[in-house]
Scaffold this active site. Structure first.
Site, short mmCIF file in Angstrom:
data_model
loop_
_atom_site.label_atom_id
_atom_site.label_comp_id
_atom_site.label_asym_id
_atom_site.label_seq_id
_atom_site.Cartn_x
_atom_site.Cartn_y
_atom_site.Cartn_z
N ASP A 12 28.31 52.67 37.17
CA ASP A 12 29.13 53.81 37.64
C ASP A 12 29.75 53.58 39.01
OD1 ASP A 12 28.39 55.13 35.28
OD2 ASP A 12 26.60 55.96 36.23
N LYS A 15 34.18 50.98 37.87
CA LYS A 15 34.76 49.79 37.20
C LYS A 15 36.00 50.18 36.40
CE LYS A 15 30.80 49.14 35.16
NZ LYS A 15 29.96 50.10 35.91
N GLY A 39 30.22 54.33 30.37
CA GLY A 39 31.20 55.41 30.43
C GLY A 39 32.13 55.08 31.57
N HIS A 40 33.35 54.68 31.25
CA HIS A 40 34.30 54.24 32.27
C HIS A 40 35.44 55.25 32.34
CE1 HIS A 40 32.84 49.81 31.75
NE2 HIS A 40 31.88 50.63 32.08
N GLN A 220 27.78 48.58 32.94
CA GLN A 220 26.55 48.73 33.72
C GLN A 220 26.69 48.03 35.08
OE1 GLN A 220 25.91 47.74 30.08
NE2 GLN A 220 26.29 49.92 29.92
P1 GDP Z 1 32.23 53.06 35.88
O1 GDP Z 1 31.16 53.28 34.86
O2 GDP Z 1 31.88 51.98 36.84
O3 GDP Z 1 33.60 52.85 35.28
O4 GDP Z 1 32.30 54.41 36.74
P2 GDP Z 1 32.37 55.91 36.15
O5 GDP Z 1 33.72 56.14 35.60
O6 GDP Z 1 31.20 56.19 35.28
O7 GDP Z 1 32.12 56.74 37.48
C1 GDP Z 1 32.99 56.67 38.56
C2 GDP Z 1 33.55 58.09 38.83
O8 GDP Z 1 34.14 58.12 40.11
C3 GDP Z 1 34.67 58.46 37.88
O9 GDP Z 1 34.62 59.86 37.68
C4 GDP Z 1 35.95 58.07 38.62
O10 GDP Z 1 37.06 58.85 38.25
C5 GDP Z 1 35.54 58.38 40.03
N1 GDP Z 1 36.15 57.53 41.06
C6 GDP Z 1 36.47 56.19 41.00
N2 GDP Z 1 36.92 55.76 42.20
C7 GDP Z 1 36.86 56.84 43.02
C8 GDP Z 1 37.16 57.02 44.42
O11 GDP Z 1 37.54 56.10 45.14
N3 GDP Z 1 36.95 58.27 44.93
C9 GDP Z 1 36.51 59.31 44.18
N4 GDP Z 1 36.34 60.49 44.76
N5 GDP Z 1 36.23 59.17 42.87
C10 GDP Z 1 36.39 57.95 42.31
P1 IMO Z 2 28.50 52.08 33.12
O1 IMO Z 2 29.18 50.96 32.37
C1 IMO Z 2 24.81 53.80 34.68
C2 IMO Z 2 21.15 53.09 32.37
C3 IMO Z 2 20.51 54.28 31.68
C4 IMO Z 2 19.04 53.86 31.75
C5 IMO Z 2 19.11 52.35 31.54
C6 IMO Z 2 18.82 51.91 30.10
O2 IMO Z 2 29.15 53.41 32.93
O3 IMO Z 2 28.29 51.71 34.54
P2 IMO Z 2 20.27 52.04 27.87
O4 IMO Z 2 20.81 53.24 27.13
O5 IMO Z 2 21.32 51.09 28.33
O6 IMO Z 2 19.16 51.37 27.14
O7 IMO Z 2 19.59 52.68 29.19
O8 IMO Z 2 20.42 51.96 31.89
N1 IMO Z 2 22.57 52.87 32.03
C7 IMO Z 2 23.59 53.13 32.86
N2 IMO Z 2 23.60 53.70 34.09
N3 IMO Z 2 25.97 53.37 34.13
C8 IMO Z 2 25.97 52.79 32.91
O9 IMO Z 2 27.08 52.22 32.38
C9 IMO Z 2 24.75 52.68 32.20
N4 IMO Z 2 24.41 52.18 30.99
C10 IMO Z 2 23.07 52.29 30.91
O10 IMO Z 2 20.75 55.47 32.39
O11 IMO Z 2 18.52 54.08 33.03
MG MG Z 3 30.02 54.85 34.08
#
Ligand code: GDP
Ligand code: IMO
Ligand code: MG
Length: 424
Positions: A12, A15, A39-40, A220
């Site tokens: 999170d 990415k 979840g991206h 991840q």
């Molecule tokens: P990922 O799993 O690495 O793709 O990250 P996620 O999408 O799960 O979580 C990142 C969250 O932060 C998302 O809701 C993005 O829209 C948000 N986000 C990304 N870059 C920024 C930033 O620079 N500032 C803020 N406030 N939000 C951001």
């Molecule tokens: P992105 O790509 C954050 C965490 C779960 C749990 C552990 C194992 O959005 O960064 P699993 O279901 O993979 O067997 O769970 O890994 N986890 C993540 N945490 N971002 C993710 O993906 C994750 N994918 C798995 O919360 O602790």
């Molecule tokens: Mg994510």
């Protein structure tokens, strides 16, 4: 050009946003590990896309690939394709026939096991771990099997009974292993995706031979890696950069860049140690301001100060050539910002994390304090426009990770990104 992008912390990091941004200049964007536990989020103008399996290059209409190291829930993939197409997007997807399929019994086993554990991992309950177990046991259903009913039936006859027993032993409903409606739906999706099957390794190697641009999108983060992460609180795939080569069938000498995505603080979803976790008002401030709730499960993410001890390890594990620093805007308004530069482990100072998770869990953070800033930075158009304190913070992270930051993200939008000045 072959670029690998990975999460440098616990997932999170942003990415999705960074991949979307880079994708404009690439021809192919490919996922190489993980599944719909990812979840991206990609935000463009007033639209927000939450992607679980489709690579984040989709908004630029790029060639999208899913490599054979991914574990794929076909229902999630199909729903995602359909909803993106409904929005008028061109989803040019290729899937490797060897991609492992997450079957309904994997999801059931994941949930049953998690329920039975005295010490929880906090999995996403998407069946990820059990699908990877079956891959290495050589008892998996693959994408190619879904295109041929007889082949799938033969596979299930071979591997079904052991899964039925495993579910029954854990008190679950074993009838779902060979449940006709589920199998029929998987076969329907297999038919629909038949023409999208492709040898991903071959496609990427050919693309690189033709000097095309290929971007591998990690899921991840480094410390969820099944070997190098904080075992057992990890996912079940290899999340570091080297995994892209092994999983995609591309030789390591073809890699040109390795981009690390780091958040300006740190978050973790699920269980497991996190030395800089803040269970106070500052942690709450980060969670609310940063919208730190899981994209996949909606769970509140645990928040804490940037951990440069982990950061250094992440730079080693991945061999980053550059970093993208995200969510710097979330720290705006904090009078003092802390960076963890060492750990105290039972009275001993450490500047590198211990391998043993038990010892890691006992580490107490040693902080360096930096001055915060109050100016709104979400609209800045250049790196120089950032307040001096924000630049000093970014440059400290750069120094501690011994890797150059090339992009700084100051908001979720595509345009909310500034690039650091590059020497010619
Ligand atoms: P990922 O799993 O690495 O793709 O990250 P996620 O999408 O799960 O979580 C990142 C969250 O932060 C998302 O809701 C993005 O829209 C948000 N986000 C990304 N870059 C920024 C930033 O620079 N500032 C803020 N406030 N939000 C951001
Ligand atoms: P992105 O790509 C954050 C965490 C779960 C749990 C552990 C194992 O959005 O960064 P699993 O279901 O993979 O067997 O769970 O890994 N986890 C993540 N945490 N971002 C993710 O993906 C994750 N994918 C798995 O919360 O602790
Ligand atoms: Mg994510």
């Amino acid at each position: 050009m072959f670029t690998i992008l990975t999460g440098a912390q616990f997932g999170d990091e942003g990415k999705g946003k960074v991949v979307d941004l880079l994708a404009e200049n690439y021809d192919i964007v490919v996922r190489f590990q993980g599944g719909d536990n990812a979840g991206h989020t990609v935000k463009v103008q007033d639209r927000t896309y939450k992607l679980h399996l489709i690579p984040s290059g989709v908004l630029f209409g790029k060639r999208l690939l899913i490599g054979p190291g991914v574990v794929c829930n076909p229902k999630v993939l199909w729903e995602e394709i359909e909803s993106l197409r409904k929005e008028g997007l061109d989803v040019d997807i290729g899937i490797d026939p060897k991609t492992s399929i997450i079957m309904p019994y994997h999801i059931e086993l994941d949930s049953l096991r998690e329920k039975a554990r005295s010490e929880k991992i906090g999995t996403t309950k998407r069946g990820i771990g059990y699908a990877y177990i079956d891959k290495v046991a050589r008892e998996e259903v693959q994408m190619g099997d879904l295109t041929d009913p007889a082949r799938l039936q033969a596979k299930l006859d071979e591997i079904g009974p052991a899964r039925e027993k495993a579910i029954a032993d854990m008190g679950g409903d074993s009838s779902l292993v060979r449940s006709a409606p589920d199998i029929d739906e998987y076969l329907r999706i297999g038919q629909a995706l038949k023409d999208s099957l492709t040898d991903v390794s071959l496609e990427i190697n050919h693309a690189l031979d033709q000097d095309l641009m290929v971007l591998a999108e990690g899921a991840q983060g480094a410390f969820l890696d099944v070997i190098h992460g904080t075992q057992k609180f990890v996912t079940s795939s290899f999340t570091t950069a080297g995994s892209a080569c092994a999983n995609l069938g591309v030789g390591p000498v073809r890699v040109d860049n390795v981009v690390g995505v780091i958040k300006a603080y740190i978050t973790r979803v699920g269980e497991g140690p996190m030395p800089t976790e803040l269970k106070d008002a500052t942690g709450e401030y980060m969670r609310e301001k940063g919208g730190e709730y899981g994209t996949t499960t909606g769970r509140a993410r645990r928040c804490g100060w940037f951990d440069a001890v982990l950061g250094k390890k992440s730079a080693f594990l991945n061999g980053y050539t550059e970093l993208a620093l995200t969510k710097l805007d979330v720290l705006t308004g904090l009078e003092t910002i802390r960076i963890c530069v060492a750990y105290d482990l039972d009275g001993q100072a450490l500047t590198y994390p211990p391998e043993d998770t038990g010892a890691f869990a006992r580490c107490r953070p040693v902080y360096l304090e930096m001055k915060g800033w109050t100016e709104d930075i979400t609209g800045v158009k250049s790196y120089q426009e950032l307040p001096a304190a924000a630049r000093a913070y970014a440059e400290k992270i750069e120094e501690l990770m011994d890797t150059e930051i090339t992009a700084v993200s100051v908001g979720p939008g595509r345009e909310q990104t500034v690039f650091t000045p590059q020497e010619e």
